[in-house]
Scaffold this motif. Structure first.
Motif, PDB file in Angstrom:
ATOM      1  N   LYS A 176       1.373  10.696   4.932  1.00 30.94           N
ATOM      2  CA  LYS A 176       1.483  12.046   5.502  1.00 30.94           C
ATOM      3  C   LYS A 176       2.489  12.867   4.687  1.00 30.94           C
ATOM      4  O   LYS A 176       2.239  14.032   4.379  1.00 30.94           O
ATOM      5  CB  LYS A 176       1.916  11.957   6.966  1.00 30.94           C
ATOM      6  N   ALA A 177       3.593  12.239   4.303  1.00 36.10           N
ATOM      7  CA  ALA A 177       4.593  12.940   3.479  1.00 36.10           C
ATOM      8  C   ALA A 177       4.030  13.269   2.104  1.00 36.10           C
ATOM      9  O   ALA A 177       4.287  14.351   1.562  1.00 36.10           O
ATOM     10  CB  ALA A 177       5.852  12.087   3.345  1.00 36.10           C
ATOM     11  N   ARG A 178       3.262  12.365   1.520  1.00 40.89           N
ATOM     12  CA  ARG A 178       2.685  12.575   0.186  1.00 40.89           C
ATOM     13  C   ARG A 178       1.564  13.611   0.193  1.00 40.89           C
ATOM     14  O   ARG A 178       1.230  14.168  -0.849  1.00 40.89           O
ATOM     15  CB  ARG A 178       2.134  11.250  -0.372  1.00 40.89           C
ATOM     16  N   ALA A 179       0.989  13.873   1.361  1.00 39.33           N
ATOM     17  CA  ALA A 179      -0.173  14.772   1.461  1.00 39.33           C
ATOM     18  C   ALA A 179       0.203  16.245   1.405  1.00 39.33           C
ATOM     19  O   ALA A 179      -0.672  17.108   1.461  1.00 39.33           O
ATOM     20  CB  ALA A 179      -0.927  14.483   2.757  1.00 39.33           C
ATOM     21  N   VAL A 180       1.498  16.541   1.263  1.00 44.64           N
ATOM     22  CA  VAL A 180       1.980  17.921   1.272  1.00 44.64           C
ATOM     23  C   VAL A 180       2.643  18.242  -0.068  1.00 44.64           C
ATOM     24  O   VAL A 180       3.471  17.469  -0.547  1.00 44.64           O
ATOM     25  CB  VAL A 180       3.022  18.114   2.407  1.00 44.64           C
ATOM     26  N   ALA A 181       2.266  19.363  -0.673  1.00 48.70           N
ATOM     27  CA  ALA A 181       2.956  19.802  -1.886  1.00 48.70           C
ATOM     28  C   ALA A 181       4.396  20.119  -1.523  1.00 48.70           C
ATOM     29  O   ALA A 181       4.665  20.660  -0.448  1.00 48.70           O
ATOM     30  CB  ALA A 181       2.277  21.034  -2.468  1.00 48.70           C
ATOM     31  N   ARG A 182       5.342  19.732  -2.397  1.00 49.16           N
ATOM     32  CA  ARG A 182       6.750  19.988  -2.069  1.00 49.16           C
ATOM     33  C   ARG A 182       7.607  20.058  -3.312  1.00 49.16           C
ATOM     34  O   ARG A 182       7.231  19.561  -4.370  1.00 49.16           O
ATOM     35  CB  ARG A 182       7.295  18.943  -1.097  1.00 49.16           C
ATOM     36  N   ASP A 183       8.749  20.675  -3.156  1.00 45.04           N
ATOM     37  CA  ASP A 183       9.761  20.723  -4.207  1.00 45.04           C
ATOM     38  C   ASP A 183      10.825  19.697  -3.841  1.00 45.04           C
ATOM     39  O   ASP A 183      11.498  19.828  -2.818  1.00 45.04           O
ATOM     40  CB  ASP A 183      10.378  22.119  -4.289  1.00 45.04           C
ATOM     41  N   CYS A 184      10.980  18.680  -4.656  1.00 49.51           N
ATOM     42  CA  CYS A 184      11.969  17.628  -4.397  1.00 49.51           C
ATOM     43  C   CYS A 184      13.361  18.034  -4.881  1.00 49.51           C
ATOM     44  O   CYS A 184      14.297  17.251  -4.768  1.00 49.51           O
ATOM     45  CB  CYS A 184      11.539  16.322  -5.067  1.00 49.51           C
ATOM     46  N   ASP A 214      14.366  18.284  -7.868  1.00 51.61           N
ATOM     47  CA  ASP A 214      14.699  17.375  -8.959  1.00 51.61           C
ATOM     48  C   ASP A 214      14.489  18.026 -10.323  1.00 51.61           C
ATOM     49  O   ASP A 214      14.477  17.363 -11.342  1.00 51.61           O
ATOM     50  CB  ASP A 214      13.860  16.103  -8.858  1.00 51.61           C
ATOM     51  N   GLY A 215      14.283  19.337 -10.307  1.00 53.62           N
ATOM     52  CA  GLY A 215      14.068  20.059 -11.550  1.00 53.62           C
ATOM     53  C   GLY A 215      12.607  20.183 -11.941  1.00 53.62           C
ATOM     54  O   GLY A 215      12.287  20.865 -12.916  1.00 53.62           O
ATOM     55  N   LEU A 216      11.700  19.562 -11.205  1.00 54.71           N
ATOM     56  CA  LEU A 216      10.273  19.616 -11.526  1.00 54.71           C
ATOM     57  C   LEU A 216       9.559  20.753 -10.811  1.00 54.71           C
ATOM     58  O   LEU A 216       8.393  21.014 -11.069  1.00 54.71           O
ATOM     59  CB  LEU A 216       9.596  18.285 -11.190  1.00 54.71           C
ATOM     60  N   GLY A 217      10.249  21.415  -9.877  1.00 53.93           N
ATOM     61  CA  GLY A 217       9.623  22.490  -9.124  1.00 53.93           C
ATOM     62  C   GLY A 217       8.655  21.956  -8.086  1.00 53.93           C
ATOM     63  O   GLY A 217       8.699  20.785  -7.713  1.00 53.93           O
ATOM     64  N   LEU A 218       7.772  22.824  -7.632  1.00 47.59           N
ATOM     65  CA  LEU A 218       6.784  22.439  -6.629  1.00 47.59           C
ATOM     66  C   LEU A 218       5.777  21.484  -7.255  1.00 47.59           C
ATOM     67  O   LEU A 218       5.167  21.796  -8.279  1.00 47.59           O
ATOM     68  CB  LEU A 218       6.064  23.678  -6.088  1.00 47.59           C
ATOM     69  N   VAL A 219       5.610  20.314  -6.646  1.00 44.82           N
ATOM     70  CA  VAL A 219       4.622  19.345  -7.137  1.00 44.82           C
ATOM     71  C   VAL A 219       3.483  19.255  -6.127  1.00 44.82           C
ATOM     72  O   VAL A 219       3.682  19.442  -4.929  1.00 44.82           O
ATOM     73  CB  VAL A 219       5.234  17.950  -7.399  1.00 44.82           C
ATOM     74  N   ALA A 220       2.308  18.990  -6.633  1.00 44.12           N
ATOM     75  CA  ALA A 220       1.125  18.891  -5.784  1.00 44.12           C
ATOM     76  C   ALA A 220       1.209  17.683  -4.868  1.00 44.12           C
ATOM     77  O   ALA A 220       1.966  16.737  -5.115  1.00 44.12           O
ATOM     78  CB  ALA A 220      -0.124  18.777  -6.669  1.00 44.12           C
ATOM     79  N   ALA A 221       0.428  17.729  -3.821  1.00 47.00           N
ATOM     80  CA  ALA A 221       0.301  16.559  -2.947  1.00 47.00           C
ATOM     81  C   ALA A 221      -0.147  15.375  -3.796  1.00 47.00           C
ATOM     82  O   ALA A 221      -0.862  15.543  -4.788  1.00 47.00           O
ATOM     83  CB  ALA A 221      -0.715  16.855  -1.850  1.00 47.00           C
ATOM     84  N   ALA A 222       0.288  14.196  -3.408  1.00 52.52           N
ATOM     85  CA  ALA A 222      -0.051  12.981  -4.158  1.00 52.52           C
ATOM     86  C   ALA A 222      -1.100  12.177  -3.400  1.00 52.52           C
ATOM     87  O   ALA A 222      -1.161  12.231  -2.165  1.00 52.52           O
ATOM     88  CB  ALA A 222       1.209  12.137  -4.365  1.00 52.52           C
ATOM     89  N   PRO A 223      -1.925  11.426  -4.127  1.00 53.14           N
ATOM     90  CA  PRO A 223      -2.942  10.604  -3.460  1.00 53.14           C
ATOM     91  C   PRO A 223      -2.311   9.578  -2.526  1.00 53.14           C
ATOM     92  O   PRO A 223      -1.169   9.149  -2.728  1.00 53.14           O
ATOM     93  CB  PRO A 223      -3.651   9.901  -4.625  1.00 53.14           C
ATOM     94  N   ALA A 224      -3.063   9.179  -1.535  1.00 50.68           N
ATOM     95  CA  ALA A 224      -2.585   8.181  -0.570  1.00 50.68           C
ATOM     96  C   ALA A 224      -2.311   6.850  -1.266  1.00 50.68           C
ATOM     97  O   ALA A 224      -3.012   6.466  -2.202  1.00 50.68           O
ATOM     98  CB  ALA A 224      -3.609   7.998   0.534  1.00 50.68           C
ATOM     99  N   LEU A 225      -1.285   6.162  -0.796  1.00 51.01           N
ATOM    100  CA  LEU A 225      -0.954   4.829  -1.298  1.00 51.01           C
ATOM    101  C   LEU A 225      -1.684   3.780  -0.480  1.00 51.01           C
ATOM    102  O   LEU A 225      -2.044   4.006   0.677  1.00 51.01           O
ATOM    103  CB  LEU A 225       0.555   4.587  -1.165  1.00 51.01           C
ATOM    104  N   THR A 226      -1.894   2.615  -1.071  1.00 53.31           N
ATOM    105  CA  THR A 226      -2.427   1.474  -0.335  1.00 53.31           C
ATOM    106  C   THR A 226      -1.332   0.418  -0.217  1.00 53.31           C
ATOM    107  O   THR A 226      -0.402   0.367  -1.029  1.00 53.31           O
ATOM    108  CB  THR A 226      -3.668   0.875  -1.026  1.00 53.31           C
ATOM    109  N   TRP A 227      -1.446  -0.414   0.800  1.00 55.17           N
ATOM    110  CA  TRP A 227      -0.459  -1.457   1.061  1.00 55.17           C
ATOM    111  C   TRP A 227      -0.660  -2.610   0.095  1.00 55.17           C
ATOM    112  O   TRP A 227      -1.789  -2.995  -0.199  1.00 55.17           O
ATOM    113  CB  TRP A 227      -0.599  -1.956   2.496  1.00 55.17           C
ATOM    114  N   ASN A 228       0.446  -3.172  -0.389  1.00 55.07           N
ATOM    115  CA  ASN A 228       0.394  -4.334  -1.263  1.00 55.07           C
ATOM    116  C   ASN A 228       1.360  -5.384  -0.723  1.00 55.07           C
ATOM    117  O   ASN A 228       2.550  -5.104  -0.558  1.00 55.07           O
ATOM    118  CB  ASN A 228       0.763  -3.953  -2.699  1.00 55.07           C
TER     119      ASN A 228
END
Length: 196
Positions: A55-63, A65-79
């Motif tokens: 849910k956190a990765r599904a939202v574009a955000r500015d961390c 960290d100098g990278l600016g606004l980054v796009a939402a990231a694909p869902a992770l799978t459990w390992n």
């Protein structure tokens, strides 16, 4: 070129963790004092953790960290190998009352103890069977009474947020351990990775 790319990805992961992994910058909250809080975090399911992180990765955000606004990231799978590494480290942090990406070097630092020194996240991830990877990383947090609170703290910390939002990570394992006699009471570890 392939070896250089693999090295570059691993080095980049190390940079992210080194920037956000020092105990003085790790997100923390007040020490937990209720038995109910300990019971609740121990009941947190793998699915609840994975849903909250994705849910956190599904939202574009500015961390921030100098990278600016980054796009939402694909869902992770459990390992399960990453989970084993995270569980080893959370257990060590809670048992040894330490807070670092380095293991305590005591018997509770299983990987470090087996190697005759303290472990680092790379050592633990590999020792728990996660090999042939292109990138790995780790986040830790202490004192949060829920996975949502831990994620909120990580997202407020630039380097931890960068790890969470990194689209190169495809897999994750997260573990929590508790010790009422320790400084933070509750210890969370996220182990991230992606295989070739």
């Amino acid at each position: 070129m392939t070896h250089f790319k693999t090295f570059l990805l691993i080095a980049t992961s190390l940079l992210f963790v080194a920037c956000g992994g020092a105990s003085e910058t790790a997100p923390t909250s007040s020490r937990v004092t209720t038995t109910k809080a300990y019971e609740n975090v121990q009941k947190t399911s793998q699915n609840q953790i994975l849903v909250a992180i994705n849910k956190a990765r599904a939202v574009a955000r500015d961390c921030h960290d100098g990278l600016g606004l980054v796009a939402a990231a694909p869902a992770l799978t459990w390992n399960n190998e990453l989970y084993a590494s995270a569980l080893e480290h959370s257990t060590d942090l809670a048992t040894s009352n330490t807070f670092s990406h380095y293991g305590s070097g005591t018997a509770s630092d299983v990987t470090g103890s087996n190697n005759g020194n303290s472990s680092y996240f790379i050592d633990r991830i590999e020792a728990n069977g996660y090999n042939n990877y292109t990138i790995i990383g780790e986040n830790i947090a202490g004192g949060q009474e829920s996975i949502e609170a831990a994620i909120t703290a990580w997202l407020a910390s630039p380097a931890h947020c960068t790890n969470i939002m990194n689209p190169e990570f495809t897999e994750i394992g997260v573990a929590v351990a508790t010790n009422a006699n320790s400084d933070y009471g509750i210890y969370w570890t996220q182990s991230f990775g992606s295989k070739k």
